[in-house]
Design a protein around this motif. Structure first.
Motif, PDB file in Angstrom:
ATOM      1  N   THR A  33       0.825  -1.211   0.017  1.00 49.58           N
ATOM      2  CA  THR A  33       0.105   0.034  -0.098  1.00 49.58           C
ATOM      3  C   THR A  33       0.820   1.331  -0.051  1.00 49.58           C
ATOM      4  OG1 THR A  33      -0.186  -0.492   2.426  1.00 49.58           O
ATOM      5  CG2 THR A  33      -2.190  -0.840   0.949  1.00 49.58           C
ATOM      6  N   ARG A  34       2.075   0.798   0.835  1.00 48.17           N
ATOM      7  CA  ARG A  34       2.923   2.330   0.650  1.00 48.17           C
ATOM      8  C   ARG A  34       3.455   2.623  -0.638  1.00 48.17           C
ATOM      9  NH1 ARG A  34       4.592   7.001   2.008  1.00 48.17           N
ATOM     10  NH2 ARG A  34       6.589   7.294   2.070  1.00 48.17           N
ATOM     11  N   ARG A  35       3.881   1.731  -1.493  1.00 46.81           N
ATOM     12  CA  ARG A  35       4.512   1.791  -2.696  1.00 46.81           C
ATOM     13  C   ARG A  35       3.182   2.249  -3.592  1.00 46.81           C
ATOM     14  NH1 ARG A  35       7.702  -3.691  -3.071  1.00 46.81           N
ATOM     15  NH2 ARG A  35       9.237  -3.058  -1.572  1.00 46.81           N
ATOM     16  N   LEU A  36       1.925   1.828  -3.513  1.00 45.11           N
ATOM     17  CA  LEU A  36       0.998   2.111  -4.320  1.00 45.11           C
ATOM     18  C   LEU A  36       0.869   3.564  -4.027  1.00 45.11           C
ATOM     19  CD1 LEU A  36      -1.231   0.792  -6.303  1.00 45.11           C
ATOM     20  CD2 LEU A  36      -2.610   0.786  -4.320  1.00 45.11           C
ATOM     21  N   GLN A  37       0.713   3.964  -2.661  1.00 45.96           N
ATOM     22  CA  GLN A  37       0.719   5.506  -2.544  1.00 45.96           C
ATOM     23  C   GLN A  37       1.681   6.433  -3.173  1.00 45.96           C
ATOM     24  OE1 GLN A  37       1.405   5.763   1.597  1.00 45.96           O
ATOM     25  NE2 GLN A  37      -0.460   6.813   2.190  1.00 45.96           N
TER      26      GLN A  37
ATOM     27  N   ILE B 152       0.943   6.821  -6.948  1.00 46.84           N
ATOM     28  CA  ILE B 152      -0.157   7.642  -6.961  1.00 46.84           C
ATOM     29  C   ILE B 152       0.311   9.018  -6.983  1.00 46.84           C
ATOM     30  CG2 ILE B 152      -2.372   8.373  -6.205  1.00 46.84           C
ATOM     31  CD1 ILE B 152      -2.906   5.396  -5.540  1.00 46.84           C
ATOM     32  N   HIS B 153       1.143   9.421  -5.796  1.00 48.94           N
ATOM     33  CA  HIS B 153       1.604  10.565  -5.534  1.00 48.94           C
ATOM     34  C   HIS B 153       2.422  11.034  -6.747  1.00 48.94           C
ATOM     35  CE1 HIS B 153       2.727  13.544  -2.797  1.00 48.94           C
ATOM     36  NE2 HIS B 153       3.888  13.551  -3.059  1.00 48.94           N
ATOM     37  N   ARG B 154       3.283  10.358  -7.207  1.00 48.43           N
ATOM     38  CA  ARG B 154       4.076  10.484  -8.339  1.00 48.43           C
ATOM     39  C   ARG B 154       3.296  10.928  -9.793  1.00 48.43           C
ATOM     40  NH1 ARG B 154       7.962   5.917  -7.974  1.00 48.43           N
ATOM     41  NH2 ARG B 154       8.435   6.507  -5.763  1.00 48.43           N
ATOM     42  N   PHE B 155       2.309  10.006  -9.670  1.00 46.10           N
ATOM     43  CA  PHE B 155       1.540  10.220 -11.181  1.00 46.10           C
ATOM     44  C   PHE B 155       0.636  11.373 -11.019  1.00 46.10           C
ATOM     45  CE2 PHE B 155      -2.922   9.583 -12.852  1.00 46.10           C
ATOM     46  CZ  PHE B 155      -2.424   9.339 -14.333  1.00 46.10           C
ATOM     47  N   LEU B 156       0.191  11.888  -9.806  1.00 44.88           N
ATOM     48  CA  LEU B 156      -0.593  13.205  -9.558  1.00 44.88           C
ATOM     49  C   LEU B 156       0.362  14.252  -9.783  1.00 44.88           C
ATOM     50  CD1 LEU B 156      -3.033  12.285  -6.535  1.00 44.88           C
ATOM     51  CD2 LEU B 156      -3.546  12.423  -9.058  1.00 44.88           C
TER      52      LEU B 156
END
Ligand SMILES: Cc1cc2nc3c(=O)[nH]c(=O)nc-3n(C[C@H](O)[C@H](O)[C@H](O)COP(=O)(O)OP(=O)(O)OC[C@H]3O[C@@H](n4cnc5c(N)ncnc54)[C@H](O)[C@@H]3O)c2cc1C
Length: 392
Positions: free
Chosen positions: A365-369, A372-376
Motif C-alpha cells: 500500500t505504501r508503494r501504491l501510495q 499515485i503521488h508521483r502520477f498526480l
C-alpha cells in the motif's frame, strides 16, 4: 540512579561515558538496539549525572535557529556518485582536512556488519565516511577522543545524527572555538541486528566475504537508491533498496525513541543541518540527477564551513523550500505492525519478518501510495505547463 525508559533512550551512549563510577555499559537488547545497563548498582555514587545530563531529559542544550540554506553537489561526477546525496558532508570534511583538522564521522566495520564513529585526518580516511549508514554507529570512546583533539588545539568537525551532536555538546560542556558541528536530517536508524543479518544472508548466499557495501548506490542517479554489494569472489549483488528486506526493515523497524524524537523543528543543535534536497524541482538549474544536498545554516560558524568548498557547486537556496523536508519537523510514526515485525524478526529472522502477510500488505500500500503521488505530481505539472504555455 539511571532508570531506563526505552521509549526515551536515544542510544547516544553519553551516560556510559560520563558515569564517574564507570558502571554503565551499553548492551544490545533483543531487537539489536543499544541501551545502557548498570553493571553494579552497589557502586553507584548517586551523582545522578546520567539523569541530569541525558540529552533527551534535562540536559541544558543550547539550540540554534535556521538562518539560511545552501544547496549543492560535487562537480566531479565520480565523487558525487560515492556520496549519499550531493556530497556536502564530504566537501566540508575535505576542507577541514586541508586545514590540518580532524573529522569525526561514521564508517562500517571491516565486514560491514556494524558501524562506528572514528576520526579522520587524511583524504583517504574520509572515503570510509561517504554515504549513509542506516544504523546507529557505536560511539564507544569517541566523546573523549574529540575532547582530546580539541584540547590539543586541533580544528574538529563532528558530523552525526541530531541526538549524537546534542550528546557531544553536553559531554564537552562548554563552547569550543575550534569545534564545528553538522547534524543530519534524520528519520531514524534501524537496528544494527538488521545490518548484521542482512550482510550474513548475502555472505552465505554468495559464499564469499563482502568487500564493498552501499545502501544508496546510484545506479540510475540518486533516486531510487540501490543496495550494492561486491564480494571477494567477484560476484555482485544489486537490488532496489525499497525492494529488499533491509528497505522494509528501515521502514518498519526503527528505534522506539525515534518515534518521539526531541530534536525535530527549526531549533537545531548544530552549526549546519545537512540532508537530501528532495524538495528541489527537477527542472531547477541547481538540480543534479546524481544527488543534491541541502545545508541549512544555523550559526555564524555554519557560514564559515561553507566558505571556499573546492570542486563543489554551491548555490543559495530558498529557506522555505529547504525546510519542506518532513524529517526535519516530524518524528516518524510507528508502523502499526512494528511489534509484530519485531516478534517475527526475533523469532525467525529478517527474511521471515519481511514475508509476514500484514507487512507485505503495508509495503504494497505504501508503494501504491507513492506511485499515485508521483502520477498526480506529473499530471499537475503537465496541466500547469499547458495553462502557462504562451498563446500564439
Ligand atoms: C539514519 C539516517 C536517516 C536519514 N534520514 C534522512 C531523511 O529522512 N531526510 C533527509 O533529507 N536526509 C536524511 N538522512 C541524511 C542523508 O541520508 C545524507 O546523509 C545527507 O544528505 C548527507 O549527504 P551527503 O551526500 O552530504 O553525505 P556524504 O558525503 O555521503 O557523507 C555522509 C556523511 O554522513 C555521515 N554518516 C553516515 N552514516 C551515519 C550514521 N549512521 N550516523 C551518523 N552519521 C552518519 C558520515 O560520517 C559522513 O559524514 C539520513 C541519514 C541517516 C544516517
Amino acid at each position: 540512579m539511571l532508570v531506563i525508559n526505552k521509549i526515551e533512550c536515544c542510544g547516544c551512549e553519553l551516560c556510559s561515558n560520563i558515569c564517574p563510577a564507570r558502571i554503565i555499559k551499553m548492551k544490545p537488547d533483543d531487537e539489536g538496539f543499544l541501551y545502557p545497563e548498570i553493571l553494579d548498582k552497589g557502586k553507584c555514587i548517586e551523582c545522578d549525572k546520567c539523569l541530569n545530563l541525558c540529552p533527551v531529559r534535562n540536559a541544558p542544550i543550547q539550540k540554534t535557529h535556521n538562518l539560511e540554506a545552501y544547496s549543492g553537489f560535487f562537480s566531479d561526477n565520480n565523487k558525487l556518485k560515492l556520496s549519499a546525496s550531493g556530497g556536502l558532508a564530504s566537501a566540508i570534511s575535505e576542507r577541514i582536512i586541508k586545514k590540518n583538522g580532524v573529522v569525526c564521522g561514521v564508517e562500517y566495520s571491516e565486514d560491514f556488519t556494524s558501524a562506528f564513529f572514528s576520526l579522520a585526518t587524511t583524504f583517504t580516511d574520509l572515503e570510509k565516511f561517504k554515504t549513509s549508514k542506516y544504523i546507529q554507529a557505536n560511539k564507544s570512546k569517541i566523546y573523549k577522543e574529540v575532547l582530546h583533539k580539541l584540547n590539543q588545539g586541533k580544528i574538529v568537525l563532528f558530523i552525526g545524527l541530531p541526538c549524537e551532536v546534542a550528546a557531544m555538546k553536553v559531554f564537552l560542556s562548554k563552547e569550543y572555538e575550534n569545534l564545528y558541528t553538522c547534524d543530519l536530517i534524520c528519520h531514524g536508524p534501524t537496528s544494527s541486528k538488521v545490518q548484521k543479518e542482512f550482510c550474513e544472508i548475502l555472505r552465505s548466499r554468495y559464499n564469499s566475504d563482502i568487500i564493498y557495501f552501499s545502501l544508496r548506490y546510484k545506479k540510475e542517479g540518486w533516486k531510487p537508491p540501490y543496495i550494492r554489494a561486491l564480494f571477494a569472489n567477484g560476484a555482485e549483488y544489486l537490488e532496489k533498496f525499497a525492494d529488499t528486506c533491509y528497505g522494509i526493515a528501515f521502514q518498519f523497524f526503527k528505534r522506539p525513541s525515534c518515534n518521539f524524537c526531541k530534536f525535530k523543528g527549526n531549533a537545531r543543535v548544530a552549526d549546519i543541518t545537512l540532508g537530501d534536497y528532495h524538495s528541489l524541482k527537477k527542472t531547477s538549474k541547481f538540480y543534479n540527477n546524481n544527488g543534491v544536498s541541502i545545508g541549512i545554516i544555523n550559526t555564524k560558524k555554519g557560514y564559515e564551513l561553507l566558505k571556499n568548498l573546492e570542486g563543489f557547486v554551491l548555490s543559495k537556496a530558498d529557506l522555505n523550500t529547504a525546510l519542506r523536508n518532513r524529517a526535519l519537523h516530524d518524528s516518524i510514526k510507528m508502523k502499526p505492525n512494528r511489534n509484530k515485525f519485531s516478534r517475527a524478526f526475533k523469532k525467525k529472522g529478517l527474511n521471515y519478518a519481511c514475508r509476514l502477510g500484514s507487512v507485505k500488505f503495508l509495503v504494497f500500500t505504501r508503494r501504491l501510495q507513492l506511485r499515485i503521488h508521483r502520477f498526480l505530481a506529473i499530471v499537475k505539472n503537465r496541466i500547469i505547463a499547458v495553462v502557462l504555455r504562451p498563446k500564439d
